[in-house]
Motif scaffolding. Structure first.
Motif, PDB file in Angstrom:
ATOM      1  N   GLU A 161     -72.074  43.864 -32.842  1.00  0.00           N
ATOM      2  CA  GLU A 161     -71.218  44.478 -33.852  1.00  0.00           C
ATOM      3  C   GLU A 161     -70.161  43.491 -34.326  1.00  0.00           C
ATOM      4  OE1 GLU A 161     -69.641  47.204 -36.503  1.00  0.00           O
ATOM      5  OE2 GLU A 161     -71.559  47.204 -35.434  1.00  0.00           O
ATOM      6  N   LEU A 162     -69.642  42.676 -33.425  1.00  0.00           N
ATOM      7  CA  LEU A 162     -68.653  41.665 -33.787  1.00  0.00           C
ATOM      8  C   LEU A 162     -69.229  40.703 -34.820  1.00  0.00           C
ATOM      9  CD1 LEU A 162     -65.921  40.259 -33.395  1.00  0.00           C
ATOM     10  CD2 LEU A 162     -66.914  39.055 -31.431  1.00  0.00           C
ATOM     11  N   ILE A 163     -70.453  40.259 -34.592  1.00  0.00           N
ATOM     12  CA  ILE A 163     -71.107  39.343 -35.525  1.00  0.00           C
ATOM     13  C   ILE A 163     -71.262  39.987 -36.900  1.00  0.00           C
ATOM     14  CG2 ILE A 163     -73.293  38.166 -36.031  1.00  0.00           C
ATOM     15  CD1 ILE A 163     -73.518  37.694 -32.958  1.00  0.00           C
ATOM     16  N   LYS A 164     -71.640  41.252 -36.920  1.00  0.00           N
ATOM     17  CA  LYS A 164     -71.780  41.964 -38.192  1.00  0.00           C
ATOM     18  C   LYS A 164     -70.447  42.068 -38.925  1.00  0.00           C
ATOM     19  CE  LYS A 164     -75.715  44.871 -36.839  1.00  0.00           C
ATOM     20  NZ  LYS A 164     -76.170  46.264 -36.577  1.00  0.00           N
ATOM     21  N   ARG A 165     -69.391  42.315 -38.176  1.00  0.00           N
ATOM     22  CA  ARG A 165     -68.076  42.479 -38.802  1.00  0.00           C
ATOM     23  C   ARG A 165     -67.510  41.165 -39.326  1.00  0.00           C
ATOM     24  NH1 ARG A 165     -64.781  47.491 -36.108  1.00  0.00           N
ATOM     25  NH2 ARG A 165     -66.594  48.834 -35.782  1.00  0.00           N
ATOM     26  N   MET A 166     -68.086  40.047 -38.895  1.00  0.00           N
ATOM     27  CA  MET A 166     -67.636  38.742 -39.367  1.00  0.00           C
ATOM     28  C   MET A 166     -68.389  38.315 -40.625  1.00  0.00           C
ATOM     29  SD  MET A 166     -67.140  36.607 -35.805  1.00  0.00           S
ATOM     30  CE  MET A 166     -65.477  36.385 -35.150  1.00  0.00           C
ATOM     31  N   HIS A 167     -68.847  39.274 -41.374  1.00  0.00           N
ATOM     32  CA  HIS A 167     -69.536  38.999 -42.643  1.00  0.00           C
ATOM     33  C   HIS A 167     -68.583  39.347 -43.787  1.00  0.00           C
ATOM     34  CE1 HIS A 167     -73.398  38.501 -44.918  1.00  0.00           C
ATOM     35  NE2 HIS A 167     -72.652  39.089 -45.830  1.00  0.00           N
ATOM     36  N   PRO A 168     -68.097  38.371 -44.532  1.00  0.00           N
ATOM     37  CA  PRO A 168     -67.068  38.645 -45.544  1.00  0.00           C
ATOM     38  C   PRO A 168     -67.642  39.305 -46.793  1.00  0.00           C
ATOM     39  CG  PRO A 168     -67.708  36.353 -45.662  1.00  0.00           C
ATOM     40  CD  PRO A 168     -68.454  36.930 -44.485  1.00  0.00           C
ATOM     41  N   PRO A 169     -66.816  40.032 -47.534  1.00  0.00           N
ATOM     42  CA  PRO A 169     -67.254  40.583 -48.819  1.00  0.00           C
ATOM     43  C   PRO A 169     -67.435  39.475 -49.844  1.00  0.00           C
ATOM     44  CG  PRO A 169     -64.914  40.977 -48.495  1.00  0.00           C
ATOM     45  CD  PRO A 169     -65.433  40.399 -47.210  1.00  0.00           C
ATOM     46  N   PRO A 170     -68.188  39.729 -50.912  1.00  0.00           N
ATOM     47  CA  PRO A 170     -68.363  38.715 -51.964  1.00  0.00           C
ATOM     48  C   PRO A 170     -67.031  38.256 -52.537  1.00  0.00           C
ATOM     49  CG  PRO A 170     -69.920  40.518 -52.257  1.00  0.00           C
ATOM     50  CD  PRO A 170     -68.963  40.956 -51.183  1.00  0.00           C
ATOM     51  N   ILE A 171     -66.982  37.010 -52.954  1.00  0.00           N
ATOM     52  CA  ILE A 171     -65.767  36.437 -53.535  1.00  0.00           C
ATOM     53  C   ILE A 171     -65.309  37.231 -54.748  1.00  0.00           C
ATOM     54  CG2 ILE A 171     -64.801  34.380 -54.663  1.00  0.00           C
ATOM     55  CD1 ILE A 171     -66.711  32.701 -52.953  1.00  0.00           C
ATOM     56  N   SER A 172     -66.254  37.709 -55.543  1.00  0.00           N
ATOM     57  CA  SER A 172     -65.901  38.454 -56.763  1.00  0.00           C
ATOM     58  C   SER A 172     -65.082  39.696 -56.449  1.00  0.00           C
ATOM     59  CB  SER A 172     -67.166  38.847 -57.529  1.00  0.00           C
ATOM     60  OG  SER A 172     -68.058  39.582 -56.702  1.00  0.00           O
ATOM     61  N   ILE A 173     -65.427  40.380 -55.368  1.00  0.00           N
ATOM     62  CA  ILE A 173     -64.678  41.583 -54.985  1.00  0.00           C
ATOM     63  C   ILE A 173     -63.276  41.208 -54.521  1.00  0.00           C
ATOM     64  CG2 ILE A 173     -64.538  43.441 -53.283  1.00  0.00           C
ATOM     65  CD1 ILE A 173     -67.517  43.796 -53.481  1.00  0.00           C
ATOM     66  N   ALA A 174     -63.172  40.148 -53.742  1.00  0.00           N
ATOM     67  CA  ALA A 174     -61.852  39.694 -53.277  1.00  0.00           C
ATOM     68  C   ALA A 174     -60.951  39.346 -54.459  1.00  0.00           C
ATOM     69  CB  ALA A 174     -62.007  38.499 -52.342  1.00  0.00           C
ATOM     70  N   ILE A 175     -61.497  38.637 -55.443  1.00  0.00           N
ATOM     71  CA  ILE A 175     -60.700  38.272 -56.619  1.00  0.00           C
ATOM     72  C   ILE A 175     -60.269  39.522 -57.376  1.00  0.00           C
ATOM     73  CG2 ILE A 175     -60.698  37.092 -58.846  1.00  0.00           C
ATOM     74  CD1 ILE A 175     -62.725  35.123 -57.696  1.00  0.00           C
ATOM     75  N   ALA A 176     -61.198  40.449 -57.575  1.00  0.00           N
ATOM     76  CA  ALA A 176     -60.893  41.666 -58.341  1.00  0.00           C
ATOM     77  C   ALA A 176     -59.814  42.493 -57.654  1.00  0.00           C
ATOM     78  CB  ALA A 176     -62.157  42.489 -58.537  1.00  0.00           C
ATOM     79  N   GLN A 177     -59.927  42.667 -56.339  1.00  0.00           N
ATOM     80  CA  GLN A 177     -58.903  43.434 -55.621  1.00  0.00           C
ATOM     81  C   GLN A 177     -57.559  42.717 -55.646  1.00  0.00           C
ATOM     82  OE1 GLN A 177     -61.362  44.694 -51.858  1.00  0.00           O
ATOM     83  NE2 GLN A 177     -59.878  46.287 -52.345  1.00  0.00           N
ATOM     84  N   ALA A 178     -57.591  41.419 -55.471  1.00  0.00           N
ATOM     85  CA  ALA A 178     -56.345  40.647 -55.522  1.00  0.00           C
ATOM     86  C   ALA A 178     -55.694  40.746 -56.897  1.00  0.00           C
ATOM     87  CB  ALA A 178     -56.630  39.191 -55.174  1.00  0.00           C
TER      88      ALA A 178
END
Length: 287
Positions: A137-154
């Motif tokens: 589960e730890l390995i799965k949680r270390m999967h980041p969201p796409p850069i596009s989503i991070a930029i949009a939320q920011a």
């Protein structure tokens, strides 16, 4: 003859296990050898923000960006993207190293290889941060969201870099503070009669890291994480972020519009320019 065949079979099994164990030990020693050469920039003028001209990104870490609201909207958006993408990719680099380390330690455990005290501390700290006690589960949680989503939320949370929290606290995602021990600033509003505080960071990387940890550890975003594992479609993923804002469905629509209007999905394939990796050993690390 049959006995010889059996012995030969056992030999190859033992040899294969030995090779695997040797590879695990080798990789565990090599994983921390890759050093990312980061340029730290305090922004005093617009020219300090270097434009991103292609998909290979120079790892620059910006701080004290206070002038974006002085620009016209198109210029502000582009400079905001130029600032945020390297920061996100720098975090992705470190996250990737940590994820590979977890995988190697998982393999060590599988073959009954002893962890060092540093390994054990690393895993326990990771368990605490990601709120899980399971290595898979730890390995799965270390999967980041796409850069596009991070930029949009920011962009939405900081008004494309114009908010007071962004300018005074390097807080690009509107991350709240719930502890008096945090370095933080007070908000101009309250919730149900209680004062709100937002975290203050030394640079943008701290805010990016907390944003990723929030999505990776909170039960609120378990469906978001599950969606990432089965599909990377940005426009599906954002529906699992409706709880991030009190605007709920309207927030998702706003995210979709920001992503589409600014063609943000093109940044999802951007990577750190390999020229900025430093390899202390003679041979380059595979990570």
């Amino acid at each position: 003859m049959r006995k010889k065949i059996l012995l030969d079979g056992k030999f190859w099994i033992v040899a294969a296990v030995a090779v695997i164990i040797t590879a695990i030990i080798f990789l565990s020693k090599k994983i921390d050898k890759t050093v990312l050469v980061i340029d730290h920039v305090t922004v005093e003028k617009v020219e300090d923000i270097k434009p991103i001209n292609d998909s290979l990104v120079v790892p620059i870490l910006y701080s004290d960006v206070k002038l974006l609201n002085e620009l016209d909207m198109d210029s502000r958006k582009q400079k905001f993207i130029d600032i945020l993408i390297p920061t996100v990719l720098i975090y992705h680099h470190q996250l990737g190293l940590n994820k590979e380390r977890v995988k190697i330690l998982q393999e060590k455990a599988r073959y009954s290889l002893k962890w060092t005290s540093e390994d054990s501390l690393f895993i326990q700290t990771s368990f605490d941060r990601y709120k899980t006690k399971n290595l898979n589960e730890l390995i799965k949680r270390m999967h980041p969201p796409p850069i596009s989503i991070a930029i949009a939320q920011a962009a939405l949370e900081s008004g494309w870099g114009s908010s007071r929290f962004f300018k005074e606290a390097n807080n690009v995602f509107g991350i709240w503070s719930f502890s008096e021990n945090d370095d933080r600033i007070i908000a101009n509003e309250s919730r149900e009669g209680k004062q709100i505080y937002l975290k203050k960071y030394e640079n943008l990387l701290g805010s990016v890291e907390d944003y990723h940890i929030l999505l990776a550890s909170s039960d609120t975003y378990s469906d978001f994480r599950a969606c990432i594992q089965r599909d990377s479609n940005v426009y599906e993923l954002i529906w699992y972020l409706r709880i991030y804002s009190e605007r709920r469905d309207q927030y998702v629509i706003m995210l979709r519009n920001v992503i589409a209007a600014n063609d943000l999905t093109k940044y999802d394939v951007y990577k750190i320019d390999p020229d900025f990796y430093d390899y202390p050993s003679d041979k380059k690390s595979i990570f």
